[in-house]
Design a protein around this motif. Structure first.
Motif, short mmCIF file in Angstrom:
data_model
loop_
_atom_site.label_atom_id
_atom_site.label_comp_id
_atom_site.label_asym_id
_atom_site.label_seq_id
_atom_site.Cartn_x
_atom_site.Cartn_y
_atom_site.Cartn_z
N ALA A 33 13.78 -0.38 4.90
CA ALA A 33 13.39 -1.72 5.25
C ALA A 33 13.08 -2.64 4.04
O ALA A 33 13.53 -3.74 3.84
N ASP A 34 12.48 -1.86 2.88
CA ASP A 34 11.95 -2.67 1.80
C ASP A 34 11.86 -1.39 0.68
O ASP A 34 10.76 -1.18 0.47
N PRO A 35 12.80 -1.27 0.07
CA PRO A 35 12.71 -0.11 -1.02
C PRO A 35 11.71 -0.54 -2.31
O PRO A 35 10.92 0.27 -2.44
N ALA A 36 11.63 -1.87 -2.50
CA ALA A 36 10.59 -2.17 -3.49
C ALA A 36 9.29 -2.29 -3.01
O ALA A 36 8.36 -1.86 -3.78
N GLY A 37 8.98 -2.26 -1.79
CA GLY A 37 7.72 -2.44 -1.07
C GLY A 37 7.27 -0.93 -0.70
O GLY A 37 6.05 -1.03 -0.12
N ALA A 38 7.94 0.07 -0.62
CA ALA A 38 7.64 1.19 -0.03
C ALA A 38 6.61 2.05 -0.91
O ALA A 38 6.70 1.68 -2.27
N LEU A 39 6.04 2.79 -0.48
CA LEU A 39 4.79 3.49 -1.44
C LEU A 39 5.66 4.80 -2.38
O LEU A 39 6.63 5.03 -2.07
N SER A 40 5.04 4.65 -3.37
CA SER A 40 5.34 5.81 -4.38
C SER A 40 4.62 7.00 -4.09
O SER A 40 3.61 6.99 -3.24
N GLY A 41 5.21 8.05 -4.73
CA GLY A 41 4.25 9.43 -4.69
C GLY A 41 2.73 9.21 -4.86
O GLY A 41 1.89 9.64 -4.14
N SER A 42 2.50 8.46 -5.98
CA SER A 42 1.22 8.25 -6.32
C SER A 42 0.28 7.48 -5.52
O SER A 42 -0.88 7.52 -5.08
N ASP A 43 1.07 6.37 -4.95
CA ASP A 43 0.65 5.40 -3.94
C ASP A 43 0.15 6.31 -2.50
O ASP A 43 -1.10 6.12 -2.06
N LEU A 44 0.94 7.40 -2.19
CA LEU A 44 0.65 8.01 -1.07
C LEU A 44 -0.51 8.90 -1.45
O LEU A 44 -1.43 8.93 -0.36
N LEU A 45 -0.44 9.61 -2.36
CA LEU A 45 -1.65 10.24 -2.77
C LEU A 45 -3.01 9.63 -2.69
O LEU A 45 -4.07 10.05 -2.09
N GLU A 46 -2.83 8.51 -3.48
CA GLU A 46 -4.18 7.50 -3.48
C GLU A 46 -4.40 7.22 -2.14
O GLU A 46 -5.89 7.00 -1.58
N ALA A 47 -3.68 6.93 -1.37
CA ALA A 47 -3.81 6.41 0.15
C ALA A 47 -4.55 7.61 1.01
O ALA A 47 -5.67 7.42 1.80
N MET A 48 -3.87 8.70 0.74
CA MET A 48 -4.77 9.99 1.48
C MET A 48 -5.78 10.28 1.03
O MET A 48 -6.71 10.37 1.87
N ARG A 49 -6.21 10.12 -0.23
CA ARG A 49 -7.72 10.29 -0.66
C ARG A 49 -8.51 9.45 -0.01
O ARG A 49 -9.63 9.66 0.43
N THR A 50 -8.12 8.08 -0.20
CA THR A 50 -9.00 6.94 0.55
C THR A 50 -9.08 7.13 1.96
O THR A 50 -10.58 7.06 2.47
N VAL A 51 -8.17 7.65 2.69
CA VAL A 51 -8.57 7.87 4.23
C VAL A 51 -9.47 9.02 4.35
O VAL A 51 -10.37 8.88 5.08
N LEU A 52 -9.22 9.98 3.61
CA LEU A 52 -10.20 11.16 3.47
C LEU A 52 -11.57 10.71 3.35
O LEU A 52 -12.54 11.34 3.86
N THR A 53 -11.61 10.17 2.17
CA THR A 53 -12.89 9.73 1.69
C THR A 53 -13.73 8.79 2.60
O THR A 53 -14.97 9.01 3.04
N GLU A 54 -12.95 7.61 3.16
CA GLU A 54 -13.56 6.87 3.90
C GLU A 54 -14.12 7.40 5.32
O GLU A 54 -14.91 6.83 5.81
N ASN A 55 -13.37 8.37 5.71
CA ASN A 55 -13.39 9.10 6.99
C ASN A 55 -14.45 10.26 7.00
O ASN A 55 -14.36 10.82 7.88
#
Length: 192
Positions: A166-188
């Motif tokens: 849908a949006d190649p330029a706006g899709a997450l990168s591997g680093s973005d995905l890692l940071e998001a997972m870390r945030t979810v785990l930390t926040e929860n």
């Protein structure tokens, strides 16, 4: 190659060029340089041939991805390996865009096509085991756990593929995905 193999190659090419619903038996036969009757003789139906072509395309993508990710077994922090691996997966979408487009198209037809549901269910089970293995878990040790881990990776893969289509330029990168997972785990962490 014989007619059977020619049909499979032609069906895959038609899937990529026209999609599942718009590909006709005549399209495939013409692309393969064989008669329409050859489809019935070798595969039973156009749908069975398209399903076989899709299965082969998914297996080829999996094999290509496995070769691409082999280098990720190298030393390094787990988070860094995770980010590099997912970056390579995301990069693979550009080379295999037609495969992902067809897979998302098929979801719209799955309710009306029981054999397609069966083909995709089998492909997804194998994909889950393959993804678990790619990310370092041996299914021979505990297949149930491997299927669960593979399903998690498959959720990430499907979501990332949808975002990228849908949006190649706006899709997450591997680093973005890692940071998001870390945030979810930390926040929860407090609630887990």
């Amino acid at each position: 190659m014989g007619n059977r193999e020619d049909l499979l190659v032609a069906a895959k090419r038609c899937l990529y060029e026209k999609g599942y619903a718009r590909t006709t038996a005549r399209d495939i036969a013409t692309a393969a340089g064989v008669s329409l009757a050859a489809i019935g003789y070798h595969y039973g139906s156009k749908e069975a041939l398209l399903n076989a072509a899709l299965q082969q395309a998914i297996e080829e993508w999996g094999g290509d991805l496995a070769r691409l990710l082999t280098s990720e077994a190298e030393a390094g922090l787990a988070g860094d390996r995770f980010a590099r691996t997912w970056t390579k997966v995301i990069d693979s979408f550009a080379a295999t865009r037609p495969l992902w487009e067809v897979q998302f198209e098929l979801l719209a037809h799955i309710e009306r096509t029981p054999e397609l549901r069966s083909t995709l269910a089998d492909a997804h089970r194998q994909a889950r085991l393959g993804l678990a293995e790619l990310f370092g878990y041996d299914a021979a040790y505990d297949e149930r756990r491997a299927l669960r881990m593979g399903a998690f990776y498959q959720v990430l893969l499907g979501g990332l593929a949808a975002q990228w289509l849908a949006d190649p330029a706006g899709a997450l990168s591997g680093s973005d995905l890692l940071e998001a997972m870390r945030t979810v785990l930390t926040e929860n962490d407090k609630t887990l």
